[in-house]
Scaffold this motif. Structure first.
Motif, short mmCIF file in Angstrom:
data_model
loop_
_atom_site.label_atom_id
_atom_site.label_comp_id
_atom_site.label_asym_id
_atom_site.label_seq_id
_atom_site.Cartn_x
_atom_site.Cartn_y
_atom_site.Cartn_z
N LEU A 108 39.84 28.13 34.56
CA LEU A 108 38.43 27.77 34.71
C LEU A 108 37.52 28.80 34.03
CD1 LEU A 108 38.27 26.41 38.36
CD2 LEU A 108 38.24 25.13 36.22
N ASN A 109 37.88 30.06 34.12
CA ASN A 109 37.10 31.09 33.42
C ASN A 109 37.10 30.85 31.91
OD1 ASN A 109 35.69 32.80 35.07
ND2 ASN A 109 37.26 34.37 35.19
N LYS A 110 38.25 30.41 31.41
CA LYS A 110 38.34 30.11 29.97
C LYS A 110 37.43 28.95 29.62
CE LYS A 110 40.41 30.84 25.99
NZ LYS A 110 40.40 32.16 25.31
N MET A 111 37.41 27.92 30.46
CA MET A 111 36.56 26.76 30.18
C MET A 111 35.07 27.09 30.30
SD MET A 111 38.78 24.69 29.21
CE MET A 111 37.64 23.36 28.86
N LYS A 112 34.74 28.03 31.18
CA LYS A 112 33.34 28.46 31.30
C LYS A 112 32.83 29.06 29.99
CE LYS A 112 31.80 30.74 34.87
NZ LYS A 112 31.72 31.72 35.99
N LYS A 113 33.71 29.70 29.25
CA LYS A 113 33.31 30.30 27.98
C LYS A 113 32.92 29.24 26.95
CE LYS A 113 36.12 34.46 28.63
NZ LYS A 113 37.26 35.27 28.13
N PHE A 114 33.40 28.02 27.16
CA PHE A 114 33.01 26.91 26.30
C PHE A 114 31.88 26.10 26.93
CE2 PHE A 114 37.41 27.78 24.95
CZ PHE A 114 37.22 27.91 23.58
N LEU A 115 31.23 26.70 27.94
CA LEU A 115 30.05 26.13 28.59
C LEU A 115 30.35 24.86 29.37
CD1 LEU A 115 27.38 26.75 25.78
CD2 LEU A 115 28.06 28.25 27.68
N TRP A 116 31.55 24.76 29.90
CA TRP A 116 31.88 23.67 30.79
C TRP A 116 31.37 23.98 32.19
CZ3 TRP A 116 35.38 19.26 30.50
CH2 TRP A 116 35.72 18.91 29.19
N ASN A 117 31.05 22.92 32.94
CA ASN A 117 30.78 23.04 34.37
C ASN A 117 32.11 22.96 35.09
OD1 ASN A 117 27.91 22.91 33.92
ND2 ASN A 117 28.12 20.70 33.67
N VAL A 118 32.43 24.00 35.86
CA VAL A 118 33.79 24.11 36.40
C VAL A 118 33.79 24.07 37.93
CG1 VAL A 118 34.52 25.44 34.39
CG2 VAL A 118 33.82 26.65 36.46
N ASP A 119 34.80 23.41 38.47
CA ASP A 119 35.10 23.42 39.90
C ASP A 119 36.59 23.59 40.05
OD1 ASP A 119 32.71 22.64 41.80
OD2 ASP A 119 32.47 21.43 39.99
N GLY A 120 36.99 24.21 41.15
CA GLY A 120 38.41 24.41 41.38
C GLY A 120 38.78 24.26 42.83
N VAL A 121 40.01 23.80 43.06
CA VAL A 121 40.58 23.72 44.40
C VAL A 121 41.83 24.58 44.43
CG1 VAL A 121 41.75 22.22 46.07
CG2 VAL A 121 39.67 21.43 44.92
N GLU A 122 41.92 25.46 45.41
CA GLU A 122 43.09 26.32 45.58
C GLU A 122 43.31 26.57 47.06
OE1 GLU A 122 46.23 28.12 45.80
OE2 GLU A 122 45.66 27.55 43.75
N PRO A 123 44.39 26.02 47.64
CA PRO A 123 44.63 26.18 49.08
C PRO A 123 44.92 27.62 49.51
CG PRO A 123 45.89 24.34 48.18
CD PRO A 123 45.34 25.11 47.02
N ASN A 124 45.50 28.43 48.60
CA ASN A 124 45.93 29.78 48.99
C ASN A 124 44.75 30.75 49.02
OD1 ASN A 124 47.06 32.65 47.94
ND2 ASN A 124 48.54 31.66 49.28
N LYS A 125 44.51 31.36 50.19
CA LYS A 125 43.35 32.24 50.36
C LYS A 125 43.44 33.48 49.49
CE LYS A 125 40.42 34.50 53.81
NZ LYS A 125 40.26 35.71 52.99
N THR A 126 44.63 34.06 49.34
CA THR A 126 44.79 35.24 48.51
C THR A 126 44.36 34.97 47.08
OG1 THR A 126 46.63 36.04 49.87
CG2 THR A 126 46.44 36.94 47.65
N ALA A 127 44.77 33.82 46.55
CA ALA A 127 44.38 33.45 45.19
C ALA A 127 42.88 33.20 45.11
CB ALA A 127 45.17 32.22 44.75
N ARG A 128 42.32 32.53 46.12
CA ARG A 128 40.87 32.27 46.11
C ARG A 128 40.07 33.58 46.13
NH1 ARG A 128 41.98 28.63 50.29
NH2 ARG A 128 40.66 29.82 51.74
N ASP A 129 40.55 34.55 46.90
CA ASP A 129 39.86 35.84 46.96
C ASP A 129 39.87 36.54 45.61
OD1 ASP A 129 39.29 35.42 49.61
OD2 ASP A 129 40.91 36.69 50.38
N LEU A 130 40.98 36.44 44.89
CA LEU A 130 41.04 37.03 43.55
C LEU A 130 40.11 36.30 42.59
CD1 LEU A 130 44.89 37.67 43.25
CD2 LEU A 130 43.09 39.40 43.38
#
Length: 289
Positions: A108-130
């Motif tokens: 998603l960070n990569k897509m933001k560089k191309f000016l995309w509107n990004v959303d993400g779903v990630e069940p794992n809290k550790t990954a979400r915190d990172l």
């Protein structure tokens, strides 16, 4: 357009094709049985699946670069981010994208560089915190995104983890704009490396991988939900990485030379057969009939 005939088997055998071990966490054994033509499933499905992800070695939930295996994974991942973005932008230069199973948010960070509107779903809290450290507010589930629509939804090695497979496919259909693109990347259990390593193939990854797909099986499944396959992209690095993990499963130690050889052979054979170790499939949403 890529077309396939529907070839569902009318008699699905419930006898296990393989018995595989959880090499990451518990050492428990699980069966791999046929579910539909070209699709296998893990049995039994543990009621407490979360505990099988509780390992420092489960690398997709971390940004670790501490060991050789981690460094190889992160290096390849960085290279593939540019490729994935290029593949997406063939369909839409900019737009709204949902990455389901976003991990720590690099794609998603990569897509933001191309000016995309990004959303993400990630069940794992550790990954979400990172991901928060990267400026991304990932959601734990789809419920917070029901009112949104997306041009692209991507699942990079995520579909095989979903207990409610058919329900999620329908939800992805509903969340896509008309003519939206759904990207599904999964291991291929008919690849050479899968056939060579058999029950030690790291692509089984039981019980975290609940489903195991062939090209035909995946295409037929999504056809039933009004998705048309429009392209495939081989994930050639996966054959090497999966072979490296498979060597450890088989011999209790990594053997980079053997792994490289098996990965190379897998890719060479797949040039003729199309049966790469992992494949990214691009499905276009079509009207319901």
């Amino acid at each position: 357009m890529i077309t396939t005939e529907k070839k569902y088997s009318t008699q699905i055998q419930d006898e296990p094709k393989l018995v595989c071990k959880d090499h990451l966490v518990t050492g428990e054994e699980f069966q791999i049985s046929e579910y539909e033509n070209g699709i296998l499933r893990t049995k039994p499905v543990p009621s407490d699946l979360g505990k099988y992800y509780e390992s420092e070695n489960y690398i997709s939930h971390s940004d670790s670069k501490s060991g050789l295996q981690d460094k190889i994974y992160q290096l390849v991942k960085s290279h593939m981010l540019s490729k994935k973005a290029k593949w997406v932008r063939r369909y839409f230069k900019q737009g709204d994208i949902l990455d389901f199973g976003a991990g720590t948010g690099e794609f998603l960070n990569k897509m933001k560089k191309f000016l995309w509107n990004v959303d993400g779903v990630e069940p794992n809290k550790t990954a979400r915190d990172l991901a928060i450290l990267k400026g991304l507010n990932l959601k734990p589930d789809l419920s917070e995104l029901r009112i949104k629509k997306f041009d692209v939804i991507s699942l990079w090695h995520v579909l095989e983890h979903l207990p409610d497979l058919e329900k999620k496919i329908q939800e992805f259909y509903d969340l896509l704009n008309e003519d939206g693109i759904l990207i599904i990347a999964v291991p291929n259990h008919r690849s050479y490396d899968a056939e060579f390593y058999k029950e030690d193939w790291a692509g089984w990854d039981v019980p975290r991988h609940l489903w195991h797909f062939s090209r035909e099986g995946l295409t037929e499944k999504f056809y039933d939900f009004n998705f048309e396959l429009v392209d495939e992209k081989p994930l050639k690095f996966d054959s090497y990485y999966v072979s490296l993990l498979s060597e450890k499963n088989k011999n209790s130690s990594t053997n980079p030379l053997n792994a490289f050889y098996r990965g190379f052979v897998s890719n060479q054979r797949a040039r003729k057969t199309g049966e790469y170790s992992s494949i990214a499939y691009f499905f276009k949403k079509t009207p319901k009939t």
